[in-house]
Write a protein that holds these residues in place. Structure first.
Motif, PDB file in Angstrom:
ATOM      1  N   CYS A 156       0.630  -0.987   0.273  1.00 25.28           N
ATOM      2  CA  CYS A 156       0.155   0.029   0.021  1.00 25.28           C
ATOM      3  C   CYS A 156       0.508   1.051  -0.138  1.00 25.28           C
ATOM      4  CB  CYS A 156      -0.843  -0.138   1.468  1.00 25.28           C
ATOM      5  SG  CYS A 156      -2.170  -1.271   1.028  1.00 25.28           S
ATOM      6  N   SER A 157       1.939   1.312  -0.886  1.00 27.97           N
ATOM      7  CA  SER A 157       3.261   2.359  -0.218  1.00 27.97           C
ATOM      8  C   SER A 157       2.214   3.709  -1.449  1.00 27.97           C
ATOM      9  CB  SER A 157       4.044   2.070  -1.416  1.00 27.97           C
ATOM     10  OG  SER A 157       4.656   1.351  -0.981  1.00 27.97           O
ATOM     11  N   SER A 158       2.360   5.026  -1.083  1.00 26.87           N
ATOM     12  CA  SER A 158       1.527   5.922  -1.633  1.00 26.87           C
ATOM     13  C   SER A 158       2.381   6.100  -2.746  1.00 26.87           C
ATOM     14  CB  SER A 158       1.554   7.008  -0.599  1.00 26.87           C
ATOM     15  OG  SER A 158       1.485   8.089  -1.011  1.00 26.87           O
ATOM     16  N   SER A 159       1.785   6.622  -3.429  1.00 29.15           N
ATOM     17  CA  SER A 159       3.040   7.215  -4.510  1.00 29.15           C
ATOM     18  C   SER A 159       3.419   8.452  -5.240  1.00 29.15           C
ATOM     19  CB  SER A 159       1.959   6.806  -6.033  1.00 29.15           C
ATOM     20  OG  SER A 159       1.294   7.323  -6.840  1.00 29.15           O
ATOM     21  N   SER A 160       2.356   9.717  -4.573  1.00 28.15           N
ATOM     22  CA  SER A 160       2.331  10.835  -3.773  1.00 28.15           C
ATOM     23  C   SER A 160       2.899  10.977  -2.541  1.00 28.15           C
ATOM     24  CB  SER A 160       1.685  11.716  -4.255  1.00 28.15           C
ATOM     25  OG  SER A 160       0.550  11.033  -3.880  1.00 28.15           O
ATOM     26  N   GLY A 161       3.888  12.557  -1.948  1.00 26.37           N
ATOM     27  CA  GLY A 161       3.625  12.385  -1.283  1.00 26.37           C
ATOM     28  C   GLY A 161       4.894  12.157   0.515  1.00 26.37           C
ATOM     29  N   GLY A 162       4.150  12.137   1.408  1.00 30.22           N
ATOM     30  CA  GLY A 162       4.792  11.664   2.833  1.00 30.22           C
ATOM     31  C   GLY A 162       6.308  11.096   2.205  1.00 30.22           C
ATOM     32  N   GLN A 217       8.992  10.110   1.881  1.00 26.61           N
ATOM     33  CA  GLN A 217       9.489   9.310   0.393  1.00 26.61           C
ATOM     34  C   GLN A 217      10.167  11.285   0.155  1.00 26.61           C
ATOM     35  OE1 GLN A 217       8.547   5.654  -1.805  1.00 26.61           O
ATOM     36  NE2 GLN A 217       9.769   4.640  -0.219  1.00 26.61           N
TER      37      GLN A 217
END
Lengths: 335, 359
Positions: free
Chosen positions: A24-30, A32
């Motif tokens: 469930c990784s977020s592809s935006s923000g966060g 990283q």
């Protein structure tokens, strides 16, 4: 039986965490997407003997503003080979006790906010008697000299309020609402008073419960619904400005928002235009100078302002024009 | 304003009476009106109506639909927490950590998702587990030690307050969480926890719907299920409840976990409405929740109360707090006005129930 429950809960947590991390990784923000830029500024380290400085404020715990003050103090301490002991209590009596505690520990200097000067009178005199220099910052502009403090770093809240009001005049606002997040706090009240002095239009005031955002939001909404002639909301802390933007939308109002003080999200709001401008009293600078001044006094006998005039750290205006230069510092939590 | 329609389910379901209703002449039936007035939630209902009517007259903007929606929004964020707090109170315990627990949940969800760069729903799920665990811990400690819940939850209140601050600072380097509004799943979660919808040109916040749905469920559980009876039983007399086979430990712990669930829910609302959370928030809210429950007719000693009463208690809080603003009274007197209005409402409440129970 209870043990089984707990073990099951723990297992579930770990399992959920692992599954989610996997899929469930977020592809935006966060995290990283955050820059891996170096933390904080470093100006080397002094070779002077190690000294201990106590910083004692009237901060409410968990407030972003005071966190920035503390970071400034820590940066100065790191540079000056100082051991910094930070403590805070919003109640004046408790804050005075903390000062007494620092005197008992025989620290080499005390940096102090005097939001309620009368309560600080006795302990500051005691520090002086014990030969401990005291610098004032942030609050107590009118009283630091009578209290016998060495020097003072801060913003004249009333002058900042006036400058704020004058800027609103040039932007063409007619009816301002000053939003106070903590009823009865001297510095906040004098910001509103200064605003009313410098602003040519009408100024109203309202109190909100700063510890409850939904309540802040609906109270500002209520006021805008009650008086549709309000075309300018003035908040006294960055998080409340961002909430006020939502209230304006809820109330269907056309009012603009401007605020005192900064944080990361607020700078972004100034950049995208949802907040007009912010007045920055540079809390990092206040914390930094209050500590650094004690080092200078001990090692070179210096006193900023000659010990008679305060050193003003604000008001600095953050607008769309200069927000970009501040943004990088705000992202690190130092502006 | 549909307050009356919510009062009906509670009023139309009096406590289970004995099997036969044969009159033997030893007791006389009290008039229906008096029997209704004797119910704990009716007093607060009338108090709430009085406050509402007062502000309809004193503050013209209140008559507007969007103002009412705003008042109900404020009431709903108090009310969603006041419901489980009331059930817990009927069960003979209370929870001082409820206010900061809301913020703990919001901080957990935000930091978990942000720091590991996960879909925000991952944070939401972890926050739920954490909130339920806090409730479990509170309940388990209360049951295990037999200490008053005042002491236990005062302890967790302080712990959570410190942990909120220290962990946030440790993890993010600041005392507020990072903005998660650009992350995957945020818009979806915002729809669930913090959206609004249009009814005749008035924007209604979704928390109002949740509040009323939760109140209906709580009322049903309390009056129609075995679990509801258990709550009254453990709050009335723990030992005799245990003697007749009520699972006291389960009931109490589950009530604390219910408070945890609501704290999670309101925490998610805060997070997805405001994008970031300051770690110092929430302090003092626990007293508002408890007040709403007490004004709503729940006894501080346990064993009595309803789920619909706190709905009006929370409404009264929201109405007075925002009514003062709509009436444009001098804000310096804000807290004093709030206190006077609430005392007045509680006195009406008391007068109604005294009149009703006097023979």
């Amino acid at each position: 039986m209870h043990r089984n429950h707990r073990a099951a809960a723990l297992a579930a947590t770990v399992l959920a965490g692992t599954l989610l991390a996997a899929g469930c990784s977020s592809s935006s923000g966060g995290k990283q997407s955050e820059d891996n830029s170096a933390d904080g500024a470093s100006a080397g380290k002094a070779s002077t003997p190690r000294m201990t400085i106590a910083m004692i404020t009237h901060a409410e715990p968990g407030d972003t503003f005071w966190d920035i003050v503390r970071k400034g103090a820590q940066a100065a301490a790191a540079k000056d080979n100082i051991k910094l002991v930070y403590s805070a209590d919003p109640s004046a009596g408790a804050q005075a006790n903390l000062v007494q505690n620092a005197i008992d520990q025989k620290v080499d200097g005390i940096a102090l906010t005097a939001a309620k000067p009368d309560a600080m009178k006795a302990v500051v005199a005691k520090a002086e008697k014990a030969g401990i220099p005291v610098t004032g910052f942030n609050s107590g502009l009118d009283d630091w000299k009578q209290l016998g403090m060495l020097e003072y770093f801060g913003q004249d809240e009333n002058i900042a309020g006036q400058a704020f009001g004058e800027r609103l005049n040039t932007l063409g606002a007619k009816h301002a609402l000053c939003v106070v997040q903590s009823q009865g706090q001297v510095a906040l009240e004098s910001r509103c008073a200064g605003l009313a002095k410098g602003f040519k239009g009408k100024t109203d005031k309202i109190y909100v419960t700063g510890t409850d955002m939904p309540s802040v939001k609906s109270t500002i909404t209520a006021k805008l619904q009650q008086d549709s002639s309000i075309d300018q909301v003035v908040t006294l802390g960055a998080p409340f400005a961002l909430t006020a933007v939502q209230s304006i939308k809820d109330a269907g109002s056309k009012a603009e928002v401007a605020t005192f003080d900064l944080n990361k999200d607020l700078v972004a709001a100034v950049q995208n235009g949802s907040v007009e401008f912010a007045v920055d009293q540079q809390p990092y600078l206040q914390g930094y100078l209050a500590v650094d001044a004690l080092w200078l006094y001990k090692n070179n006998g210096n006193a900023s302002g000659g010990g008679t005039a305060p050193v003003l750290t604000g008001p600095a205006f953050i607008t769309k024009d200069n927000a970009d230069t501040v943004a990088a510092f705000a992202a690190k939590g130092t502006r | 304003m549909g307050m009356t329609q919510h009062a009906e389910p509670a009023v139309s379901s009096p406590p289970a009476s004995g099997p036969g209703k044969v009159k033997d002449g030893r007791t006389s039936e009290r008039p229906l009106a008096l029997r209704l007035l004797a119910r704990p939630e009716v007093g607060v209902f009338l108090g709430a109506v009085a406050v509402w009517v007062f502000f309809l007259i004193a503050a013209p903007p209140v008559r507007d639909g969007s103002s009412m929606a705003n008042i109900l929004y404020q009431s709903s964020t108090i009310g969603i927490m006041a419901l489980p707090v009331a059930l817990l109170m009927i069960g003979g315990e209370f929870d001082l950590s409820a206010g900061v627990a809301v913020i703990t949940s919001a901080l957990t969800a935000s930091m978990f998702a942000f720091q590991l760069t996960l879909n925000v729903w991952a944070g939401v799920v972890v926050a739920l587990l954490v909130s339920l665990a806090i409730g479990f811990l509170n309940g388990w400690l209360v049951v295990r030690t037999g200490l008053p819940s005042f002491l236990i939850t005062l302890g967790t209140f302080l712990i959570l307050q410190g942990v909120n601050l220290a962990v946030t600072k440790l993890v993010t380097g600041n005392v507020a969480t990072d903005d998660i509004s650009t992350m995957d799943g945020f818009d979806q979660a915002k729809k669930v926890f913090g959206s609004s919808f249009d009814v005749g040109g008035v924007q209604i916040k979704i928390t109002i719907v949740y509040w009323l749905v939760f109140a209906a469920i709580a009322t049903w559980v309390l009056l129609r299920t075995k679990y509801g009876n258990w709550i009254f039983a453990v709050g009335g007399n723990k030992d005799s409840a245990r003697a007749v086979g009520v699972p006291v430990t389960f009931t109490k712990i589950s009530l604390f976990m219910l408070v945890g669930f609501a704290a999670w829910f309101v925490g998610m609302h805060n997070l997805f409405s405001f994008n970031t959370v300051q770690s110092g928030e929430g302090v003092g809210q626990e007293l508002i929740y408890i007040s709403a429950a007490v004004i709503g007719g729940c006894l501080l000693t346990g064993g009595a109360g309803s789920a619909i009463g706190p709905v009006f208690g929370a409404f009264m809080f929201g109405m007075v707090q925002q009514g003062i603003v709509y009436a444009n009274w001098n804000p310096d007197w804000f807290k004093a006005f709030l206190g006077v209005m609430l005392l007045g409402a509680v006195l009406i409440n008391l007068w109604v129930s005294r009149t009703a129970t006097r023979r």
